[in-house]
Design a protein around this motif. Structure first.
Motif, mmCIF file in Angstrom:
data_model
loop_
_atom_site.group_PDB
_atom_site.id
_atom_site.type_symbol
_atom_site.label_atom_id
_atom_site.label_comp_id
_atom_site.label_asym_id
_atom_site.label_seq_id
_atom_site.Cartn_x
_atom_site.Cartn_y
_atom_site.Cartn_z
ATOM 1 N N ILE A 4 -12.527 29.401 -0.729
ATOM 2 C CA ILE A 4 -12.084 28.413 -1.716
ATOM 3 C C ILE A 4 -12.565 27.048 -1.265
ATOM 4 O O ILE A 4 -12.177 26.567 -0.187
ATOM 5 C CB ILE A 4 -10.550 28.391 -1.882
ATOM 6 N N THR A 5 -13.420 26.426 -2.054
ATOM 7 C CA THR A 5 -13.954 25.114 -1.733
ATOM 8 C C THR A 5 -13.189 24.057 -2.512
ATOM 9 O O THR A 5 -13.123 24.112 -3.738
ATOM 10 C CB THR A 5 -15.454 25.030 -2.086
ATOM 11 N N ILE A 6 -12.597 23.105 -1.794
ATOM 12 C CA ILE A 6 -11.885 21.994 -2.422
ATOM 13 C C ILE A 6 -12.836 20.807 -2.479
ATOM 14 O O ILE A 6 -13.438 20.440 -1.473
ATOM 15 C CB ILE A 6 -10.622 21.607 -1.635
ATOM 16 N N SER A 7 -12.984 20.221 -3.661
ATOM 17 C CA SER A 7 -13.922 19.114 -3.825
ATOM 18 C C SER A 7 -13.250 17.950 -4.540
ATOM 19 O O SER A 7 -12.324 18.150 -5.342
ATOM 20 C CB SER A 7 -15.155 19.584 -4.614
ATOM 21 N N GLY A 8 -13.724 16.750 -4.269
ATOM 22 C CA GLY A 8 -13.167 15.574 -4.924
ATOM 23 C C GLY A 8 -13.529 14.308 -4.174
ATOM 24 O O GLY A 8 -14.022 14.351 -3.047
ATOM 25 N N TYR A 9 -13.277 13.171 -4.797
ATOM 26 C CA TYR A 9 -13.517 11.883 -4.156
ATOM 27 C C TYR A 9 -12.688 11.755 -2.876
ATOM 28 O O TYR A 9 -11.654 12.427 -2.724
ATOM 29 C CB TYR A 9 -13.127 10.748 -5.099
ATOM 30 N N PRO A 10 -13.078 10.873 -1.968
ATOM 31 C CA PRO A 10 -12.218 10.586 -0.816
ATOM 32 C C PRO A 10 -10.868 10.036 -1.295
ATOM 33 O O PRO A 10 -10.807 9.274 -2.265
ATOM 34 C CB PRO A 10 -12.999 9.506 -0.049
#
Length: 301
Positions: A4-10
């Motif tokens: 499961i890859t979690i992605s998003g802005y800092p």
């Protein structure tokens, strides 16, 4: 079993969603009704791996940081684990690299994208008092370089997008994708290239040289009659190969030319790893049979 890859802005709330997802997955695998192979949930993050926020200040320090994360991922991937990558994961090429590592082990994948406005991320970053805030210049640079996940590409799908002010996650859908989603076999792009044995070059050179010598000897003994001829290789008296020779005198220079062509092609396959599909046999017998076939196809009868 799944990545499961979690992605998003800092500072977009990724770690908060990771904690919620981890809690839900652990509850499900501990339920008595669950009989699947997964027994643990592993979370990998910058904080857990000791990667400082300053690592993203410039590319020279960022590249080793991604290397640390990817190495930890390779160690964590297992058939009995859900592995959650809680990091920026803002480069699509890096997400693809992680996808390939998981697919090579025939694991399912999914991506959770936390969609947050930049101004909200700036506010949360400024409010941090734990010493883990990003420099303003670094934060703005990461916003500009962020490559948003897309459900149209295989390494980001299935993609679950969560809006920053929604406290929930599509937990049932994520669970279904991790336990019931299709398993894709590794392809040529995700598999390690098969390597030739360390003595393959020696065997190649030695075998074809022996065959050239055997052809010249057989021709001398038969008086150039040609036809079906049994060659006994000088290097191994037990190895015999059958060849159909032309009814004309073969010059050594012609055989040497064909030998160089054959060796050049197969030497490239050995040194670069660009071998044919399937199992490649670099034994003396296999090379001898291939070279004999090559000679019969290229000799003018």
């Amino acid at each position: 079993m799944a990545l499961i890859t979690i992605s998003g802005y800092p500072c977009s709330g990724k770690s908060t969603r990771t904690a919620l997802l981890k809690e839900d997955l652990e509850r499900r695998i501990q339920d008595p009704s669950y009989s699947g192979p997964v027994r643990k949930v592993v979370v990998l993050s910058d904080d857990l791996l000791g990667i400082q926020r300053s690592a993203y200040d410039d590319s020279r320090s960022e590249k080793p940081a991604r290397g640390i994360l990817f190495t930890a991922l390779q160690r964590a991937l297992a058939s009995d684990a859900f592995v959650i990558i809680d990091s920026l994961n803002y480069i699509k090429g890096f997400r693809y690299q992680m996808y390939c590592a998981a697919r090579e082990l025939k694991m399912r994948v999914c991506t959770v994208h936390v969609l947050t406005r930049p101004e909200q991320c700036r506010a949360w970053n400024a409010a941090r008092v734990d010493g883990k805030a990003y420099l303003h210049e670094t934060l703005e640079n990461l916003f500009m370089r962020f490559e948003e996940p897309s459900s149209m590409v295989r390494w980001d799908s299935p993609l679950f997008t969560v809006v920053w002010d929604d406290p929930s996650l599509p937990l049932n859908d994520i669970w279904a994708s991790l336990t019931e989603g299709s398993l894709k076999s590794p392809n040529a792009g995700t598999q390690a290239v098969p390597k030739a044995p360390t003595d393959a070059l020696y065997t190649l050179e030695h075998t074809v040289t022996s065959i050239v010598s055997a052809v010249m000897s057989a021709q001398a003994e038969s008086g150039g009659m040609g036809g079906s001829t049994l060659l006994v290789l000088p290097s191994a008296s037990t190895l015999r190969v059958q060849i159909l020779l032309p009814t004309r005198a073969l010059a050594l220079a012609e055989l040497q030319r064909l030998k160089r062509q054959f060796v050049t092609v197969h030497k490239k396959a050995i040194t670069l790893g660009t071998v044919e599909k399937g199992i490649v046999d670099w034994s003396e017998e296999a090379i001898a049979n291939k070279f004999v076939s090559y000679l019969q196809e290229n000799l003018r009868m």
